[in-house]
Write a protein that holds these residues in place. Structure first.
Motif, PDB file in Angstrom:
ATOM      1  N   TRP A 234       0.776  -1.228   0.000  1.00  0.00           N
ATOM      2  CA  TRP A 234       0.000   0.000   0.000  1.00  0.00           C
ATOM      3  C   TRP A 234       0.817   1.293   0.000  1.00  0.00           C
ATOM      4  N   PRO A 235       2.019   1.366   0.634  1.00  0.00           N
ATOM      5  CA  PRO A 235       2.755   2.635   0.553  1.00  0.00           C
ATOM      6  C   PRO A 235       3.173   2.998  -0.878  1.00  0.00           C
ATOM      7  N   VAL A 236       3.401   1.975  -1.715  1.00  0.00           N
ATOM      8  CA  VAL A 236       3.759   2.253  -3.108  1.00  0.00           C
ATOM      9  C   VAL A 236       2.571   2.895  -3.826  1.00  0.00           C
ATOM     10  N   GLY A 237       1.385   2.329  -3.619  1.00  0.00           N
ATOM     11  CA  GLY A 237       0.185   2.903  -4.229  1.00  0.00           C
ATOM     12  C   GLY A 237      -0.076   4.312  -3.746  1.00  0.00           C
ATOM     13  N   LEU A 238       0.109   4.536  -2.450  1.00  0.00           N
ATOM     14  CA  LEU A 238      -0.084   5.868  -1.896  1.00  0.00           C
ATOM     15  C   LEU A 238       0.943   6.843  -2.466  1.00  0.00           C
ATOM     16  N   GLY A 239       2.182   6.386  -2.599  1.00  0.00           N
ATOM     17  CA  GLY A 239       3.221   7.235  -3.184  1.00  0.00           C
ATOM     18  C   GLY A 239       2.907   7.594  -4.629  1.00  0.00           C
ATOM     19  N   LEU A 240       2.439   6.620  -5.398  1.00  0.00           N
ATOM     20  CA  LEU A 240       2.070   6.902  -6.794  1.00  0.00           C
ATOM     21  C   LEU A 240       0.896   7.872  -6.870  1.00  0.00           C
ATOM     22  N   LEU A 241      -0.089   7.690  -5.999  1.00  0.00           N
ATOM     23  CA  LEU A 241      -1.228   8.610  -5.974  1.00  0.00           C
ATOM     24  C   LEU A 241      -0.760  10.032  -5.664  1.00  0.00           C
ATOM     25  N   ALA A 242       0.090  10.171  -4.651  1.00  0.00           N
ATOM     26  CA  ALA A 242       0.610  11.502  -4.287  1.00  0.00           C
ATOM     27  C   ALA A 242       1.391  12.105  -5.458  1.00  0.00           C
ATOM     28  N   TYR A 243       2.218  11.285  -6.117  1.00  0.00           N
ATOM     29  CA  TYR A 243       3.004  11.787  -7.244  1.00  0.00           C
ATOM     30  C   TYR A 243       2.098  12.205  -8.398  1.00  0.00           C
TER      31      TYR A 243
END
Length: 148
Positions: free
Chosen positions: A45-54
């Motif tokens: 999930w942190p990868v998905g959250l990071g991509l969303l933020a980016y």
């Protein structure tokens, strides 16, 4: 030249995997970014959250960013191709060809100058290192002789 090959030629030579992945996702469009984000959430999930933020930060999520970039790359490719086509005016075409040849020669000369400059700098740094090493070896040999 294919579009994928075109895009990779416009990346810096030292582009990392992250930059190449970003260019690939931009080439595929907004759907690829969303799919990558969803997969990121599924697997870690942190990868998905990071991509969303980016995506939000870079305006890829709500803007027409990917489509505009793709159109921008295509227009540059068309412009570059149009510059290489003959104009029909023989005098201008020969002038253009001669100017391009001269610029290529100047670029080669400048690149060789930079290479010689780098080699000279490397040699001076190496010589300085060897001199310091020799001085340290002489100083340590002198201190050993004084101790004995």
């Amino acid at each position: 030249m294919t579009t994928a090959a075109y895009q990779t030629t416009h990346l810096p030579a030292n582009a990392g995997w992250l930059t190449r992945a970003e260019a690939w996702l931009d080439h595929k469009g907004k759907g690829a970014w969303i799919a990558a984000m969803v997969l990121g959430f599924i697997f870690f999930w942190p990868v998905g959250l990071g991509l969303l933020a980016y995506m939000i930060w870079s305006k890829r999520m709500f803007g027409k960013g990917c489509a505009q970039r793709k159109q921008h790359f295509q227009s540059h490719r068309h412009t570059a191709w149009a510059a290489m086509k003959p104009s029909g005016n023989m005098a201008f075409d020969s002038y253009k060809q001669e100017t391009l040849r001269r610029l290529e020669q100047e670029q080669e000369a400048f690149e060789s100058f930079l290479e010689r400059l780098r080699e000279a700098k490397d040699k001076s740094e190496f010589d300085e290192f060897m001199n310091e090493r020799e001085k340290r070896a002489a100083a340590s040999a002198k201190s050993v002789d004084e101790d004995a």
